[in-house]
Design a protein around this motif. Structure first.
Motif, PDB file in Angstrom:
ATOM      1  N   SER A 202       0.811  -1.208   0.000  1.00  0.00           N
ATOM      2  CA  SER A 202       0.000   0.000   0.000  1.00  0.00           C
ATOM      3  C   SER A 202       0.848   1.263   0.000  1.00  0.00           C
ATOM      4  CB  SER A 202      -0.943   0.007   1.210  1.00  0.00           C
ATOM      5  OG  SER A 202      -0.203   0.008   2.424  1.00  0.00           O
ATOM      6  N   GLY A 209      -2.683  -0.044  -7.869  1.00  0.00           N
ATOM      7  CA  GLY A 209      -2.799   0.150  -6.442  1.00  0.00           C
ATOM      8  C   GLY A 209      -2.922  -1.144  -5.650  1.00  0.00           C
ATOM      9  N   ILE A 225      -5.663   1.878  -2.610  1.00  0.00           N
ATOM     10  CA  ILE A 225      -4.707   2.952  -2.360  1.00  0.00           C
ATOM     11  C   ILE A 225      -3.358   2.525  -2.938  1.00  0.00           C
ATOM     12  CG2 ILE A 225      -5.859   3.819  -0.291  1.00  0.00           C
ATOM     13  CD1 ILE A 225      -3.911   2.223   1.399  1.00  0.00           C
ATOM     14  N   ASN A 243      -1.661  10.247  -4.089  1.00  0.00           N
ATOM     15  CA  ASN A 243      -2.438  10.043  -2.866  1.00  0.00           C
ATOM     16  C   ASN A 243      -3.901   9.723  -3.175  1.00  0.00           C
ATOM     17  OD1 ASN A 243      -0.386  10.474  -0.922  1.00  0.00           O
ATOM     18  ND2 ASN A 243      -0.503  12.686  -1.284  1.00  0.00           N
ATOM     19  N   HIS A 245      -7.311   7.864  -3.713  1.00  0.00           N
ATOM     20  CA  HIS A 245      -8.001   6.752  -3.069  1.00  0.00           C
ATOM     21  C   HIS A 245      -9.233   6.439  -3.910  1.00  0.00           C
ATOM     22  CE1 HIS A 245     -10.826   5.452   0.449  1.00  0.00           C
ATOM     23  NE2 HIS A 245     -10.300   4.384  -0.148  1.00  0.00           N
ATOM     24  N   ASP A 265      -9.321  12.485  -3.920  1.00  0.00           N
ATOM     25  CA  ASP A 265      -7.949  12.972  -4.100  1.00  0.00           C
ATOM     26  C   ASP A 265      -7.874  14.438  -3.683  1.00  0.00           C
ATOM     27  OD1 ASP A 265      -5.346  13.443  -4.806  1.00  0.00           O
ATOM     28  OD2 ASP A 265      -5.493  12.614  -6.829  1.00  0.00           O
TER      29      ASP A 265
END
Length: 310
Positions: A202, A209, A225, A243, A245, A265
């Motif tokens: 992760s 991801g 993630i 970053n 998700h 995001d």
């Protein structure tokens, strides 16, 4: 190799489309959630007659009582939407046509134009679109305008999540889902045994991801993630940060499967981006198979002299 078909990449005034967007906000962005345009209560996609027919049969279930998502699902990826069959299932319009101008009508030479590259490009810039912070709009418009050289999928790179859309085939076991895509022989393996995100994976930055899934009633919810920032959310230069998700939702109703993704995001977006739901039908042919894609080898972009994309 998937050859590039030229298509319009000229930058539309993306910011001007803000007024067309349904707002999809979450509490961490300072607003309450709103349902995507055209969605029914619960997030299900509006159904056309052929989809409704597939939804009328009982939903197969596994021994533990959950819906069985296994099957060949009418193709993966793709844009969704488009023209719909009538109540009898007949499709009479293949592509939307740009209407004639008043002058054309007066001159008697009205032939409604269809330009697949340009017209589909316009559709892909319509609602819903991600809402970026002001400082990122210029970059988004640049990527859109220069898509021939900037779009990662033009250069043999993966579409990534969520751009790749729903898979073409799903194999479901008690502990995992296996997603197979008709896009460069791509696959994903998602554990659904209750484990948390892998503490190492992760933290990696990858195209797909680190994903884990769980059931929420009859809906499979996949939490992802650990992305890189190289993929796009969509064709018109929709960037994201590492970053990002993503939450994917898969709901089987009879012989239909509805997919939808939510992108969070806060680094670049002012609110979560909720994709348009896509509903695909089960392929009932037990002998249906996926065709192996040839290896991608980029040879086209250096020869393209327009900004049109495909």
């Amino acid at each position: 190799m998937t050859h590039v078909v030229a298509r319009m990449g000229a930058a539309f005034a993306v910011a001007a489309l803000i007024s067309l967007v349904s707002v999809h906000a979450a509490p961490q962005y300072g607003a309450a959630p709103a349902a995507p345009q055209g969605a029914r209560a619960g997030g299900a996609a509006p159904q056309n007659p052929s989809t409704a027919l597939g939804a009328s049969v009982p939903t197969p279930r596994t021994a533990d009582g959950h819906p069985d998502l296994s099957g060949m699902w009418g193709g993966g990826g793709g844009g969704g939407g488009g023209d719909k069959p009538d109540e009898k299932g007949n499709l009479t319009v293949l592509f939307r046509q740009r209407p004639c101008s008043t002058q054309q009508k007066e001159l008697g030479n009205c032939e409604q134009a269809v330009n697949f590259e340009r017209d589909s490009g316009v559709e892909q810039r319509m609602d819903p679109i991600p809402m970026y912070k002001p400082e990122f709009w210029e970059r988004v418009q640049y990527l859109d305008r220069e898509g021939i050289k900037e779009d990662p999928t033009f250069h043999c790179k993966p579409a990534g999540v969520p751009r790749m859309g729903p898979p073409a085939k799903i194999v479901q076991t008690r502990t995992e889902l296996i997603f197979l895509y008709a896009q460069g022989n791509t696959f994903r393996v998602i554990p659904i045994d209750g484990r948390p995100h892998d503490p190492i994976k992760s933290q990696d930055t990858t195209w797909y991801g680190d994903a884990v899934g769980k059931w929420d009633g009859d809906t499979m919810v996949i939490d992802i993630i650990g992305f890189n920032d190289e993929s796009w959310l969509g064709w018109p230069g929709w960037l994201h940060s590492n970053n990002m998700h993503v939450i994917e939702k898969y709901t089987r109703t009879g012989n239909t499967l509805t997919w939808q993704a939510t992108v969070e995001d806060p680094d670049v977006l002012t609110q979560p981006f909720v994709t348009r739901p896509r509903t695909v039908n089960l392929n009932p042919n037990p002998k249906a198979t996926l065709i192996e894609d040839l290896p991608c080898e980029e040879r086209d972009s250096q020869h393209i002299v327009t900004h049109e994309r495909g």
